[in-house]
Design a protein around this motif. Sequence first.
Motif, PDB file in Angstrom:
ATOM      1  N   VAL A  11      -0.372   0.161   3.141  1.00 39.64           N
ATOM      2  CA  VAL A  11      -1.731  -0.768   2.828  1.00 39.64           C
ATOM      3  C   VAL A  11      -2.913   0.080   2.818  1.00 39.64           C
ATOM      4  CG1 VAL A  11      -2.957  -2.750   3.503  1.00 39.64           C
ATOM      5  CG2 VAL A  11      -0.509  -2.734   3.937  1.00 39.64           C
ATOM      6  N   LEU A  12      -4.021   0.006   1.877  1.00 38.06           N
ATOM      7  CA  LEU A  12      -5.084   0.647   1.905  1.00 38.06           C
ATOM      8  C   LEU A  12      -6.110   0.229   2.730  1.00 38.06           C
ATOM      9  CD1 LEU A  12      -5.248   1.117  -2.211  1.00 38.06           C
ATOM     10  CD2 LEU A  12      -4.581   2.914  -0.703  1.00 38.06           C
TER      11      LEU A  12
ATOM     12  N   VAL B 253       3.238  -4.875  -0.255  1.00 45.19           N
ATOM     13  CA  VAL B 253       2.064  -3.963  -0.077  1.00 45.19           C
ATOM     14  C   VAL B 253       1.336  -3.874  -1.555  1.00 45.19           C
ATOM     15  CG1 VAL B 253       1.503  -1.584   0.396  1.00 45.19           C
ATOM     16  CG2 VAL B 253       3.251  -2.726   1.560  1.00 45.19           C
TER      17      VAL B 253
ATOM     18  N   ASN C 264      -2.507  -4.404  -2.003  1.00 47.60           N
ATOM     19  CA  ASN C 264      -3.352  -3.247  -2.099  1.00 47.60           C
ATOM     20  C   ASN C 264      -4.214  -3.672  -3.189  1.00 47.60           C
ATOM     21  OD1 ASN C 264      -2.637  -1.654  -0.070  1.00 47.60           O
ATOM     22  ND2 ASN C 264      -1.344  -0.421  -1.424  1.00 47.60           N
TER      23      ASN C 264
ATOM     24  N   ASN D 231      -8.366  -3.379  -3.080  1.00 49.51           N
ATOM     25  CA  ASN D 231      -9.203  -2.635  -4.118  1.00 49.51           C
ATOM     26  C   ASN D 231     -10.127  -3.363  -4.710  1.00 49.51           C
ATOM     27  OD1 ASN D 231      -9.383   0.186  -5.454  1.00 49.51           O
ATOM     28  ND2 ASN D 231      -8.513  -1.290  -7.084  1.00 49.51           N
TER      29      ASN D 231
END
Length: 348
Positions: A88-89, A200, A204, A208
């Motif tokens: 995960v970002l 995920v 993400n 983002n």
Amino acid sequence: MATLLQKSKVMKVAGLSLVVFLAACSSDPRYQRQVSGDESYLDTPPLKTLTIPAGMILPLQNGEYTIQQMDLAGAVGKELDIRPPLQVLALLAGSRVENSAQSSKLLLENTSEYSNLWSQINMLLEKKHHKISQKDDAAKTLTTDWISWPRADENVPYQGRFHISVIPQGYQTVLSVSNEGLKHDGKEIKNPSEIQRYNVLMLNELVNGLSQQQEAATQSSTKDSGVLPVQSGSDNTGLPQIIVRAPYNVVWNRLPYALESVGMQVTDRTRSTGAISVSYKSLSSSGWKALGVEEPSVSEGNYKLQVGDLDNRSSLQFISEKGTPLTQSENDQMVAVLEAAFSKSTDK
């Protein structure tokens, strides 16, 4: 001569075949998921029980080097997926990740910048043209329709449905994504690793988008803010502090340059806690003159600057290595210094 010509033709055909083979490898997504190299280990014969001849006495054994017989159920060879798991970002300020086979979560601090998180999530889904099959705005939960995920490492895109929620949890807000169905080439997928991968991917995509929204808002606020008004204030215990009439994001982004322009070198900063470590060395007399302010009586040395989020304003409090804040007189001097510094940072 004929022999050489024949060899030349053979080499050309072989070279062309190799080019075609390599081109096929580079365009076939399977080669991005499969191990390459010697697979002769798959033909290794199974272990056999040692046959002891009659009358032979073996030395004592303790089992330390015994190889246990195990029946392993899993993919091997070309069937083994060698892609690393997705992460995960953590692009958002103060965020923390919790990832499991059931769901992927992003934990965010309850700050003003996340007060409209639910509406932002809905706007992002609409922007991506992801259809929603069910939604409960009161509970801040929704379920998407089938979403196709074209990827360079898949020959046929996976399709997934996701349950998305925004849930208050103590001093945090939890953005959660869980699976409501995953299929590939018309077949239902139950593999936990594949389910987690696409959870995920969905999270993400949201992270983002939220990060891009924050960046655009910060740039807009910074552009429109110009010179930041600075004034003297005090905290709830009566200790002096500095109030900057601008949102936390704007102040946080402009502080490093402003501080360095007045002789305060930033050595460390943590946005989630609002803590900045600085090492102060006074400017020359000409430096203060160029800034348009008098030299403050603040002692040189190391300080911790605590930045607070007051919604449309921000607070600053300098604390020395001994744990004491600036005096009222020093605080008032820093008000003029920082206002001039923020004015200079506008031109950067």
